[in-house]
Write a protein that holds these residues in place. Structure first.
Motif, PDB file in Angstrom:
ATOM      1  N   ILE A   1      25.553  -8.957  -0.574  1.00  0.00           N
ATOM      2  CA  ILE A   1      24.626 -10.128  -1.058  1.00  0.00           C
ATOM      3  C   ILE A   1      25.607 -11.283  -1.108  1.00  0.00           C
ATOM      4  CG2 ILE A   1      23.115 -10.770  -2.723  1.00  0.00           C
ATOM      5  CD1 ILE A   1      22.688  -7.511  -3.520  1.00  0.00           C
TER       6      ILE A   1
ATOM      7  N   LEU B   1      23.285 -14.518   0.997  1.00  0.00           N
ATOM      8  CA  LEU B   1      23.404 -15.649   0.747  1.00  0.00           C
ATOM      9  C   LEU B   1      24.322 -16.698   0.689  1.00  0.00           C
ATOM     10  CD1 LEU B   1      21.934 -14.202  -3.500  1.00  0.00           C
ATOM     11  CD2 LEU B   1      20.568 -14.762  -1.018  1.00  0.00           C
TER      12      LEU B   1
ATOM     13  N   THR C   1      14.171 -21.051  -3.691  1.00  0.00           N
ATOM     14  CA  THR C   1      13.670 -19.496  -4.072  1.00  0.00           C
ATOM     15  C   THR C   1      14.883 -18.260  -3.232  1.00  0.00           C
ATOM     16  OG1 THR C   1      11.808 -19.347  -4.290  1.00  0.00           O
ATOM     17  CG2 THR C   1      12.595 -17.053  -2.958  1.00  0.00           C
ATOM     18  N   PHE C   2      15.956 -18.116  -4.270  1.00  0.00           N
ATOM     19  CA  PHE C   2      17.051 -17.900  -3.304  1.00  0.00           C
ATOM     20  C   PHE C   2      17.165 -15.590  -3.032  1.00  0.00           C
ATOM     21  CE2 PHE C   2      20.917 -20.627  -3.880  1.00  0.00           C
ATOM     22  CZ  PHE C   2      20.557 -21.762  -3.926  1.00  0.00           C
ATOM     23  N   GLY C   3      17.106 -15.625  -2.107  1.00  0.00           N
ATOM     24  CA  GLY C   3      17.574 -14.484  -1.996  1.00  0.00           C
ATOM     25  C   GLY C   3      16.342 -13.709  -2.345  1.00  0.00           C
ATOM     26  N   PRO C   4      15.132 -14.185  -0.894  1.00  0.00           N
ATOM     27  CA  PRO C   4      13.791 -13.729  -0.950  1.00  0.00           C
ATOM     28  C   PRO C   4      13.613 -12.748   0.170  1.00  0.00           C
ATOM     29  CG  PRO C   4      14.028 -15.122   0.874  1.00  0.00           C
ATOM     30  CD  PRO C   4      15.541 -15.030  -0.190  1.00  0.00           C
ATOM     31  N   LEU C   5      12.214 -11.859   0.315  1.00  0.00           N
ATOM     32  CA  LEU C   5      12.441 -10.441   1.154  1.00  0.00           C
ATOM     33  C   LEU C   5      11.871 -10.665   2.596  1.00  0.00           C
ATOM     34  CD1 LEU C   5      11.408  -7.503   1.776  1.00  0.00           C
ATOM     35  CD2 LEU C   5       9.079  -8.165   1.030  1.00  0.00           C
ATOM     36  N   ASP C   6      12.747  -9.977   3.490  1.00  0.00           N
ATOM     37  CA  ASP C   6      12.375 -10.906   4.511  1.00  0.00           C
ATOM     38  C   ASP C   6      12.141  -9.575   5.157  1.00  0.00           C
ATOM     39  OD1 ASP C   6      13.832 -13.448   4.806  1.00  0.00           O
ATOM     40  OD2 ASP C   6      15.579 -12.802   6.381  1.00  0.00           O
ATOM     41  N   PHE C   7      10.443  -9.501   6.312  1.00  0.00           N
ATOM     42  CA  PHE C   7      10.298  -8.175   6.738  1.00  0.00           C
ATOM     43  C   PHE C   7      11.397  -8.375   8.221  1.00  0.00           C
ATOM     44  CE2 PHE C   7       6.501  -7.615   4.278  1.00  0.00           C
ATOM     45  CZ  PHE C   7       7.309  -6.819   3.787  1.00  0.00           C
TER      46      PHE C   7
ATOM     47  N   PHE D   1      12.054 -11.725  10.190  1.00  0.00           N
ATOM     48  CA  PHE D   1      13.327 -12.952   9.939  1.00  0.00           C
ATOM     49  C   PHE D   1      14.733 -12.088   9.968  1.00  0.00           C
ATOM     50  CE2 PHE D   1       9.085 -15.451   8.853  1.00  0.00           C
ATOM     51  CZ  PHE D   1       9.843 -16.435   9.415  1.00  0.00           C
TER      52      PHE D   1
ATOM     53  N   HIS E   1      18.422 -13.847  10.614  1.00  0.00           N
ATOM     54  CA  HIS E   1      19.406 -13.888   8.774  1.00  0.00           C
ATOM     55  C   HIS E   1      20.539 -13.443   8.994  1.00  0.00           C
ATOM     56  CE1 HIS E   1      15.436 -15.550   6.429  1.00  0.00           C
ATOM     57  NE2 HIS E   1      16.114 -16.722   7.076  1.00  0.00           N
TER      58      HIS E   1
END
Lengths: 317, 409
Positions: free
Chosen positions: B110, B114, B224-230, B233, B237
């Protein structure tokens, strides 16, 4: 005391367009927090419903700095943010007044994140930790957690020929937090908005760690119509299954006392996770549930120095 | 600074200003941390890394640094707090070892994902079970795919120098990746050595101030740090992480040279010892290099063209450089201080075989897993490797691809 008119004029810092289920109470709690705060907030969140429904890249519902890192460490992550804030402020590299909030569901708070929460509270970081407690691992498909109440049917405490839902009573996390000796601990419900927002304001004003355990009805896991979220919360409080109280510097105070304590059956009947309690063969379960609720309520009354009412006959379905 | 310090008055150039001190590896790293003066250190004690944060907490108590020291309740929380603090916009450091690094594993990914330039001192120690507190490289190797830059140190001097450089490498605008500097548990961490220490001002000037472009504490520009990627994306990333890795070698070399100007000690991706004309080469990481150098000296005196290739930067791995250096040798012995349990020796062996795959002049190569759990690896064992390499050199044939060195079978 919060004032509805004033609150409605505040800018939206948790916006619409998130993907939470219709009738989900977690975003309601988040919005209430944003309304409660006067200072800028930095919000952390554990992996879970609130986080995954509000931060779908490239969108976000958080119009305030927000960080998610993992499931079990919302408190530890915000500990670091708060430590950076203290350091930079002390060095004269940062001059704003900011408040810090960590969110976790009951899974990320009662279970996997308990150590991280306990550590952060013991160290005395100035942060408000809010547990939005929907009584199971809703994000992964309704598995039991330490917050799941007795008899509840979840996908890991299924009802079958022998299984009758969760065998154990819920963990009393609020009491565990009180035992940490932190200055502010409370239980709240979005169904009592004024009570909850006032508690959030008190918590944010606390110079040290604070914790609010919010019962957050989940229309998916509890299976009730989406328009009944607030009603479910009200029933939880009025049956004393979820009492509203606060503990300020160790002093207990019940912040809402139901005029008439309703039988817990009224609350349980509304949720399909308890439907087997009303089936033949399970007649023993409801009194068991009621007994537990009564005992906890009486203990709370004692702690708050309130008179204990005379025993009433236990209601059965 | 230790009592044993004396001014190195005889030295000239950048070395003139340095103090010579008798320090253990842990003391040297703690000293570097003091001179760097990070904004936040969050740590949990673990043998043999405990001293680093213990000494550092004394600096905090004495007001010698501006650091906010967070004594967390686990290594998982240590890395979590480092992530929060680094995202907030602070310069952040920590130290750990073995089980501690393993407990951080989830958060290591993580921190890298990040793009947070946290610097971690990892004191190399074996992983359980059985529990063992002594040196091997299993811990660092377990974290090799996490996106962290990994720099190995041969001795306390290198641990000190690498720690200072790691700050610049991690925070370089083209990199922005976390970096771990490793040193061998007890051998380096607790062994006292002569270390040249730069003046505080020189270090502070070298590391400069950290001003990240994006920070969580920037409340006027909420992010927003650490969002949800499906699926739409996440891949992109993760792909973006390959860019700083590709750029890192260049930056590490640049900073290694710049560090040379202030210290007289220039650093590269690797160090060759009597390598140019060497026919028989041992490749390894960490403290064993010191022992291997004396063996190389002895063999050279006996007329054997022996050489050593010590790898400093394990992530990103210098594949091209290794291929260019090792092609055409009569035999190469790889010494792995961890067992990959892959059925093909240790992780270093896998990297080097991969590096040489395209070489037309591939040397015969053999792996020696050695020194697990702190098992001593003296000159005799290294001599044994060189003896075998000479045998392989004669026939060009490797009978078994890997073996265990210094173990009771």
């Amino acid at each position: 005391m919060a004032n509805l008119k004033e609150l409605s004029r505040k800018p939206e810092r948790f916006t619409g367009g998130h993907r939470a289920c219709a009738g989900c109470s977690a975003p309601i709690v988040a919005r209430m927090l944003m309304m409660a705060a006067d200072e800028p907030l930095v919000v952390g969140c554990a992996t879970g419903c609130l986080e995954v429904t509000s931060t779908l890249f490239p969108y976000t519902s958080w119009n305030t700095p927000f960080i998610h890192s993992a499931f079990e460490n919302s408190a530890a992550t915000i500990s670091g943010v708060e430590a950076a804030y203290q350091s930079l402020k002390r060095q004269g590299k940062y001059d704003k007044e900011v408040r810090f909030v960590a969110f976790g569901g009951d899974g990320g708070t009662y279970d996997i994140g308990l150590q991280s929460l306990s550590g952060a509270m013991e160290r005395g970081h100035r942060m408000l930790y809010i547990c939005y407690n929907n009584e199971a691992y809703m994000n992964t498909g309704v598995q039991r957690s330490g917050a799941t109440m007795f008899g509840a049917e979840t996908t890991t405490t299924p009802v079958g020929r022998k299984g009758y839902g969760k065998k154990q009573f819920e963990k009393d996390l609020t009491a565990i937090l009180v035992a940490h000796g932190i200055p502010y601990v409370a239980q709240g419900s979005p169904s009592f908005w004024n009570d909850l927002i006032t508690k959030m304001q008190k918590a944010l004003a606390t110079d040290g760690p604070s914790f609010i355990n919010v019962l957050a009805p989940c229309r998916l896991g509890w299976a009730f119509p989406p328009e009944e979220t607030i009603e479910l919360g009200r029933l939880a409080v009025n049956t004393c299954a979820w009492p509203l109280y606060e503990v300020v510097n160790g002093e207990y105070k019940i912040t809402y006392k139901p005029r008439e304590k309703m039988p817990v059956e009224a609350y349980l009947k509304k949720q399909t996770k308890y439907r087997h309690l009303f089936r033949p063969g399970n007649e023993w379960m409801l009194p068991e549930f009621q007994k537990h609720v009564d005992e906890k309520w009486e203990r709370l009354l004692t702690l708050a120095g309130e008179p204990i009412p005379a025993k009433e006959p236990v209601a059965t379905g | 600074m230790s009592e044993a310090k004396i001014k190195d008055k005889a030295a000239k150039g950048p070395e003139a200003a340095q103090e010579i001190a008798a320090l253990t590896g842990n003391e040297a790293v703690a000293m570097a941390m003091k001179q760097i003066n990070p904004d936040v250190v969050a740590a949990y004690p673990i043998t043999p890394a405990t001293e680093i944060v213990q000494i550092f907490s004394n600096y905090v108590a004495d007001g010698l640094v501006d650091t906010e020291y967070v004594a967390v309740e686990s290594e998982h929380s240590a890395m979590s707090a480092c992530i929060g603090a680094s995202a907030a916009g602070a310069r952040v450091m920590t130290g750990t070892s073995a089980q501690g690094l393993a407990l951080m594993w989830e958060m290591l990914y993580i921190a890298a994902g990040l793009r947070l330039p946290i610097v971690l001192a990892d004191v190399n120690r074996a992983l359980s079970a059985p529990i063992n507190i002594h040196c091997d490289h299993s811990d660092t190797m377990g974290a090799r795919d996490s996106g962290w830059i990994q720099i190995f140190s041969e001795d306390a001097q290198e641990a000190y120098d690498n720690t200072i450089q790691a700050i610049r490498i991690a925070e370089h605008p083209d990199i922005l990746l976390p970096a771990m500097v490793t040193m061998d548990g007890f051998i380096i961490s607790h062994g006292m050595e002569v270390v040249k220490v730069l003046p505080d001002d020189t270090v502070r000037q070298f590391v400069g101030t950290y001003n990240p472009k994006v920070k969580l504490l920037d409340v006027d520009t909420p992010r927003t740090f650490g969002p949800l990627d499906f699926t739409d994306f996440y891949f992109e990333h993760r792909r973006q992480l390959a860019e700083p890795i590709a750029k890192a070698k260049e930056v590490i070399l640049e900073i290694g040279k710049e560090y040379g100007k202030i210290s007289g000690r220039t650093y590269g991706l690797y160090e060759g010892y009597k390598l140019d004309d060497a026919e028989y080469v041992i490749v390894l990481l960490g403290s064993t290099a010191g022992t291997a150098k004396t063996v190389v000296d002895d063999l050279r005196e006996a007329g054997v063209k022996a050489g050593l290739l010590k790898i400093r930067v394990f992530r990103p791995f210098p594949y091209d450089e290794m291929a260019a250096l090792l092609a055409g040798r009569k035999a190469v012995g790889v010494m792995d201080r961890s067992d990959g349990l892959a059925g093909l020796g240790g992780p270093l062996f896998g990297e080097l075989r991969s590096a040489l795959y395209e070489s037309k002049n591939r040397p015969p190569m053999k792996d020696y897993v050695y020194g697990l759990g702190g098992r001593d690896c003296g000159p005799a064992l290294i001599r044994q490797v060189f003896d075998e390499l000479q045998e392989i050199g004669k026939t060009g044939e490797v009978k078994e691809r890997f073996t265990y060195l210094g173990v009771r079978e």
